[in-house]
Motif scaffolding. Structure first.
Motif, PDB file in Angstrom:
ATOM      1  N   GLU A 127       0.921  -1.577   0.125  1.00 12.98           N
ATOM      2  CA  GLU A 127      -0.397   0.464   0.117  1.00 12.98           C
ATOM      3  C   GLU A 127       1.276   1.152  -0.064  1.00 12.98           C
ATOM      4  N   LYS A 128       1.038   2.007  -1.138  1.00 12.65           N
ATOM      5  CA  LYS A 128       1.817   2.782  -1.048  1.00 12.65           C
ATOM      6  C   LYS A 128       1.222   4.550  -0.202  1.00 12.65           C
ATOM      7  N   GLY A 129       2.532   4.576   0.099  1.00 13.47           N
ATOM      8  CA  GLY A 129       2.241   5.834   1.234  1.00 13.47           C
ATOM      9  C   GLY A 129       3.937   6.288   1.048  1.00 13.47           C
ATOM     10  N   THR A 130       3.881   7.688   1.813  1.00 12.97           N
ATOM     11  CA  THR A 130       4.838   8.724   2.410  1.00 12.97           C
ATOM     12  C   THR A 130       6.015   6.990   1.536  1.00 12.97           C
ATOM     13  N   ASN A 131       7.304   8.247   1.552  1.00 12.48           N
ATOM     14  CA  ASN A 131       8.592   7.523   1.696  1.00 12.48           C
ATOM     15  C   ASN A 131       9.412   7.285   2.275  1.00 12.48           C
ATOM     16  N   ASP A 132       9.283   8.565   3.226  1.00 12.44           N
ATOM     17  CA  ASP A 132       9.854   8.748   4.974  1.00 12.44           C
ATOM     18  C   ASP A 132      10.094   6.929   5.522  1.00 12.44           C
ATOM     19  N   LEU A 133       9.229   6.689   5.642  1.00 13.01           N
ATOM     20  CA  LEU A 133       8.643   5.417   6.197  1.00 13.01           C
ATOM     21  C   LEU A 133       8.366   4.380   5.411  1.00 13.01           C
ATOM     22  N   GLY A 134       8.699   2.895   5.462  1.00 11.44           N
ATOM     23  CA  GLY A 134       8.014   1.779   5.080  1.00 11.44           C
ATOM     24  C   GLY A 134       7.983   0.538   6.352  1.00 11.44           C
ATOM     25  N   ILE A 135       5.832   0.386   6.378  1.00 10.07           N
ATOM     26  CA  ILE A 135       6.343  -0.586   7.724  1.00 10.07           C
ATOM     27  C   ILE A 135       5.914  -2.451   6.973  1.00 10.07           C
ATOM     28  N   VAL A 136       7.007  -3.397   7.570  1.00  4.02           N
ATOM     29  CA  VAL A 136       6.373  -4.733   6.834  1.00  4.02           C
ATOM     30  C   VAL A 136       5.061  -5.058   7.894  1.00  4.02           C
ATOM     31  N   THR A 137       4.162  -6.010   7.853  1.00  2.64           N
ATOM     32  CA  THR A 137       3.017  -6.163   9.046  1.00  2.64           C
ATOM     33  C   THR A 137       2.656  -7.533   8.814  1.00  2.64           C
ATOM     34  N   SER A 138       1.878  -8.158   9.543  1.00  2.47           N
ATOM     35  CA  SER A 138       1.348  -8.807   8.717  1.00  2.47           C
ATOM     36  C   SER A 138       0.077  -9.562  10.644  1.00  2.47           C
ATOM     37  N   GLY A 139      -0.970  -9.665  10.166  1.00  3.24           N
ATOM     38  CA  GLY A 139      -1.498  -9.966  11.297  1.00  3.24           C
ATOM     39  C   GLY A 139      -2.761  -8.898  11.746  1.00  3.24           C
ATOM     40  N   ILE A 140      -2.641  -9.073  13.187  1.00  6.30           N
ATOM     41  CA  ILE A 140      -4.486  -7.729  13.913  1.00  6.30           C
ATOM     42  C   ILE A 140      -2.853  -7.180  13.178  1.00  6.30           C
ATOM     43  N   LEU A 151      12.883   1.720   7.457  1.00  9.63           N
ATOM     44  CA  LEU A 151      11.921   0.377   7.570  1.00  9.63           C
ATOM     45  C   LEU A 151      11.606  -0.790   8.911  1.00  9.63           C
ATOM     46  N   LEU A 152      10.646  -0.512   9.331  1.00 10.67           N
ATOM     47  CA  LEU A 152       9.969  -0.987  10.684  1.00 10.67           C
ATOM     48  C   LEU A 152       9.284  -2.150  10.292  1.00 10.67           C
ATOM     49  N   VAL A 153       9.565  -3.071  11.570  1.00 12.48           N
ATOM     50  CA  VAL A 153       8.458  -5.207  11.462  1.00 12.48           C
ATOM     51  C   VAL A 153       8.040  -4.030  12.456  1.00 12.48           C
ATOM     52  N   ILE A 154       6.363  -4.263  12.802  1.00 14.26           N
ATOM     53  CA  ILE A 154       5.503  -4.643  13.872  1.00 14.26           C
ATOM     54  C   ILE A 154       4.640  -5.542  13.375  1.00 14.26           C
ATOM     55  N   GLU A 155       4.810  -5.826  14.466  1.00 12.43           N
ATOM     56  CA  GLU A 155       4.796  -7.679  14.498  1.00 12.43           C
ATOM     57  C   GLU A 155       4.415  -8.139  15.799  1.00 12.43           C
ATOM     58  N   GLU A 156       2.963  -9.056  16.224  1.00 10.03           N
ATOM     59  CA  GLU A 156       3.517  -9.080  17.539  1.00 10.03           C
ATOM     60  C   GLU A 156       3.693 -10.337  18.250  1.00 10.03           C
ATOM     61  N   LEU A 157       3.946 -11.205  19.141  1.00  9.72           N
ATOM     62  CA  LEU A 157       5.575 -11.391  19.643  1.00  9.72           C
ATOM     63  C   LEU A 157       6.452 -11.565  19.426  1.00  9.72           C
ATOM     64  N   ASP A 158       7.159 -12.429  18.368  1.00 14.42           N
ATOM     65  CA  ASP A 158       7.977 -12.752  18.032  1.00 14.42           C
ATOM     66  C   ASP A 158       8.467 -12.097  16.883  1.00 14.42           C
ATOM     67  N   PRO A 159       9.868 -11.570  16.697  1.00 14.52           N
ATOM     68  CA  PRO A 159      10.455 -11.160  15.277  1.00 14.52           C
ATOM     69  C   PRO A 159      10.686 -11.730  14.715  1.00 14.52           C
ATOM     70  N   PHE A 160       9.838 -12.718  13.955  1.00 13.83           N
ATOM     71  CA  PHE A 160       9.656 -13.660  13.150  1.00 13.83           C
ATOM     72  C   PHE A 160       9.620 -13.092  12.068  1.00 13.83           C
ATOM     73  N   LEU A 161       9.242 -12.495  11.374  1.00  7.94           N
ATOM     74  CA  LEU A 161       9.318 -11.635  10.223  1.00  7.94           C
ATOM     75  C   LEU A 161      10.933 -10.226   9.836  1.00  7.94           C
ATOM     76  N   GLU A 162      10.767 -10.155  11.039  1.00 10.18           N
ATOM     77  CA  GLU A 162      11.615  -8.743  11.615  1.00 10.18           C
ATOM     78  C   GLU A 162      13.717  -9.965  11.732  1.00 10.18           C
ATOM     79  N   ASN A 163      13.857 -11.348  12.284  1.00 12.54           N
ATOM     80  CA  ASN A 163      14.660 -11.862  11.503  1.00 12.54           C
ATOM     81  C   ASN A 163      14.963 -12.503   9.932  1.00 12.54           C
ATOM     82  N   GLN A 164      14.327 -13.196   9.292  1.00  9.81           N
ATOM     83  CA  GLN A 164      14.128 -13.383   8.602  1.00  9.81           C
ATOM     84  C   GLN A 164      14.177 -12.162   7.296  1.00  9.81           C
ATOM     85  N   ILE A 165      14.104 -10.907   7.728  1.00 13.58           N
ATOM     86  CA  ILE A 165      14.310  -9.850   7.084  1.00 13.58           C
ATOM     87  C   ILE A 165      15.744  -9.484   6.806  1.00 13.58           C
TER      88      ILE A 165
END
Lengths: 588, 195
Positions: free
Chosen positions: A219-232, A270-284
């Motif tokens: 979902e393209k928004g401003t370029n200064d911040l990108g958020i990778v996220t999943s679930g709730i 780039l920020l990852v916002i995810e619940e519980l463990d850094p599951f996506l973060e570590n893979q990235i």
């Protein structure tokens, strides 16, 4: 409800067999599926069996579903891993409903790791609509890539209601048949080695597919911040940053590497916002991309808007949202923990155990050194750990009470040990513990609290009741016969509402110096409604000793220092525990 | 269409989740995007229960941010203040005037807050406090759950939901006879609000 959407998605995908063991927050899924005609549903003995039943149905060529809460997948993991290596025939989807924040669980764990562990694809819905859509996708992916699929929900997805648009049920027109294929279905070491490389090929294909998967979208928004996220977490992040760029992952294992690289290079931070463990973060991070997540956002508990806002403040990002000052927080407010219900068949037993073990005491009486060690288990009766009963010393996982009791005894503790387990939990994971106790000549007392249902999760059937998900009477596996069949000689059944008998038999068993099983039987009053005349306290006879309050019955209350029985909740002589107990005979 | 954030709170068994579902359904019928989430770990066993309901043109998070609820509807007094930090400054609180003491109060290990304490705590957030004895307007013999609908009727003028959609939601969710009683109760509550 999210669980309703998951059920409807499975139905519209043409699922034919669905197996589950009840567990919050997953239970409603099978309840809803049972409403649709033409689907075989069962409450399996435990989650491993549910996984095996679903796998068998898949091998037979039909679409199948196994449903469980997060800890259920621990139990089912052997069968889950096995299904990963054989692959499937009919689409096979496993729903794991995780419980961040431990709303109704003994632990918190991030079951996304199970997908990586088993090398199977992982889908994470972020609302009911996606739960529905991703369920349909899950069956497609399963058949396209010859793999079981893990669909991971959480309490906040399963127990939230959001609007869902649905489509029609697809007509597959399949009938069950088994294709004999030793190399696929017989995992002897020699054949398993043959399957093993296919698992790697599969996960690589899935990683490529993830780049084009429609529910992995930018979902393209401003370029200064990108958020990778999943679930709730996506919903909370959108609320806080409506204008940022988002990469929202519906298929979050294996991650879409190309999509992530492209997204990362299109934003400044780039920020990852995810619940519980850094599951996506570590893979990235493994991709060599600079990203942060758990540095700012909590690894423990549920996220919410407040958590995300606190995190971004830490990260030095301003959103321009107004932050209202919270004038007062509910820190020291009187708590309202749940209680065993009025008329609960566990109350009389636990009151007795509590007094034998020197736990509960009248106000002003001295504290005595506790006697007995009481190993506990999972169910409504775990509430007996709270005051005033305080009659439970351990609670770990399903069926643990018996094995832990054997271990304590073999370790050589001086105290006698009582293992306490419910009927459904005994069927689920207690039987093998009892066999172990018998085989190894243990001397413990095992109490099976048989309220003839799985009460905690909303009254599901189990083998001991023989009741199916749709309420049909199937075959009932009798607990007494089962226990005697193991070889236990000292087996006693006692009425849950007969205090003197409970005390006598409990004493006998504890003092017997050999293995003994007591089945305390009484129906759950929330399942079998009883409408006896409520009991009443004669305040002329009552000397306010407070003994009846130690039962922990919600019907027994104190108003202006007078004891009374709340007539709307008391079930009267169907229970009468307080009446049997009252030394002044003031309760009638 | 401007929406609202509503918290409905009470004790397990009081019908909090059902009341929230009716309200959510009504908002959906009116054309709002809605999200609703419940926390009900062991709801039947007398613990605290809370529902968050949000309706607006587009809603992301199902749960409400602290300090962002427009309205708290509490079916019990202690539960009203348990969630007060979620209320907007000068938001509105509706409290059904009943007391359900936790068991610790009967055991003598806990003290239930006094009415004075409850209003003092609430007034730190807002002066918009409505305390209503919804049960007083019905006979004892009728279903006690009608109290919820009376309270809902009382709150209705403060919601951005029209009565007709709420009635439709009630009719859709309950058997005919019970629905009729509930619509009557809704009217009773509405009358109390106009007094």
């Amino acid at each position: 409800m999210g669980n309703e959407a998951i059920a409807l998605g499975a139905y519209h995908s043409g699922v034919m067999v669905a197996a589950a063991y009840p567990g919050t927050p997953s239970t409603e899924i099978l309840n809803y599926i049972t409403r649709f005609k033409g689907i075989y549903t069962e409450w399996s003995t435990n989650e491993q069996v549910a996984m095996e039943v679903a796998t068998g149905a898949s091998y037979a060529g039909v679409r199948a579903l196994a449903v469980m809460k997060h800890v259920g997948l621990n139990v089912a993991s052997d069968a889950f891993m096995a299904a990963s290596i054989t692959g499937i025939k009919g689409g096979l989807v496993v729903v794991s409903a995780d419980d961040p924040g431990c709303h109704s669980s003994q632990n918190e764990q991030d079951n996304r790791h199970f997908a990586e562990f088993a090398k199977v694809p992982l889908l994470e819905p972020s609302d009911s609509q996606e739960a529905y859509n991703l369920m349909i996708e899950a069956f497609e992916i399963s058949e396209r890539f010859d793999t079981p699929v893990l669909l991971r929900s959480t309490t906040r997805i399963s127990h939230s209601r959001t609007i869902v648009k649905t489509r029609d049920r697809i007509k597959l027109g399949r009938s069950a048949s088994f294709n004999y294929d030793a190399a696929k279905y017989i995992m002897l070491p020699s054949l398993a080695r043959g399957r093993r490389p296919l698992v790697e090929v599969r996960i690589n294909k899935l990683a490529e597919y993830a780049n084009s998967f429609p529910f992995n979208h930018v979902e393209k928004g401003t370029n200064d911040l990108g958020i990778v996220t999943s679930g709730i977490a996506y919903q909370y992040a959108k609320e806080v940053f409506p204008g940022a760029s988002f990469l929202k992952l519906g298929l979050s294992y294996p991650i879409p590497k190309r999509t992530i690289r492209d997204f990362a290079s299109s934003v400044e931070r780039l920020l990852v916002i995810e619940e519980l463990d850094p599951f996506l973060e570590n893979q990235i991070k493994q991709l060599g991309i600079e990203v942060s997540g758990k540095k700012y956002f909590p690894i423990i508990g549920e996220l919410d808007i407040d958590c995300v806002e606190a995190g971004i403040e830490k990260a030095g990002i301003t959103t321009g949202r107004n932050k209202p000052t919270v004038a007062w927080t509910a820190k020291n407010l009187l708590k309202r923990p749940p209680l065993l219900c009025a008329g609960c068949p566990h109350s009389g037993f636990f009151f007795t155990l509590s007094t034998l073990a020197y736990r509960s005491r009248l106000p002003g009486k001295p504290v005595k050194t506790p006697k007995l060690v009481i190993t506990g288990d999972i169910g409504c009766y775990t509430l007996a750990a709270y005051p005033p009963l305080s009659a439970m010393d351990t609670c770990g996982c399903m069926g643990a009470s018996i094995g832990q009791a054997v271990g304590m005894e073999k370790a050589g503790i001086k105290e006698n040990i009582v293992a306490v387990i419910g009927d459904s939990t005994f069927m689920h994971a207690g039987i093998s513990g009892l066999i172990d106790a018998m085989y190894n000549q243990s001397k413990i007392t095992v109490v099976i609290l048989d309220n003839q249902t799985t009460a905690m999760t909303g009254h599901q059937g189990h083998p001991g009741t023989g009741i199916s998900p749709s309420g049909e009477q199937l075959t009932c596996v009798e607990i007494e016969l089962l226990v005697r069949g193991i070889g236990v000689e000292d087996v006693k059944t006692v009425d849950a509402f007969d205090l003197s008998s409970i005390r006598k038999k409990l004493r006998e068993s504890i003092d017997s110096g050999k293995i003994s099983v007591i089945i305390v039987r009484g129906e759950c009053p929330k399942l079998v409604k009883k409408s006896d005349k409520p009991l009443d306290i004669n305040n002329n006879l009552c000397d306010d000793c407070g003994l009846c309050l130690l039962i922990g019955c919600p019907a027994i209350q104190k108003n202006n220092s007078r004891l009374l029985i709340e007539s709307t909740v008391c079930i009267g002589n169907s229970c009468s525990i307080c009446k049997q107990l009252c030394p002044r005979k003031a309760i009638r | 269409m401007k929406g609202q954030n509503i918290i409905i709170a009470g004790v397990g068994g009081q019908g909090i989740i059902f009341t929230g579902n009716i309200l959510g359904l009504a908002a959906m019928k009116q054309g709002f995007d809605i999200k609703k989430t419940d926390t009900f770990g062991m709801a039947q066993r007398g613990g605290s229960v809370v529902s968050h309901l949000r309706y607006d043109e587009k809603v992301f998070s199902p749960s409400i941010k602290k300090g962002d609820a427009d309205i708290i509807i509490a079916f019990e007094k202690l539960e009203a203040i348990r969630w007060i930090e979620y209320l907007k400054t000068n938001g509105i609180v509706f409290i059904n005037d009943i007391t359900i003491p936790p068991h610790s109060v009967h055991l003598g290990t806990g003290i239930y807050p006094s009415d004075y304490e409850i209003t003092t705590i609430t007034s730190q957030r807002t002066d918009n406090i409505h305390i209503l004895d919804a049960g007083a307007s019905i006979e004892k013999s009728i279903d006690p759950r009608l109290v919820n609908t009376i309270l809902l009727g009382f709150v209705l003028p403060y919601l951005f939901i029209e009565k007709v959609f709420l009635e439709e939601a009630i009719i859709e969710s309950l058997p005919q006879k019970v629905a009729e009683l509930n619509i009557e109760a809704l009217g009773k509550g509405l009358k109390l609000a106009h007094h």
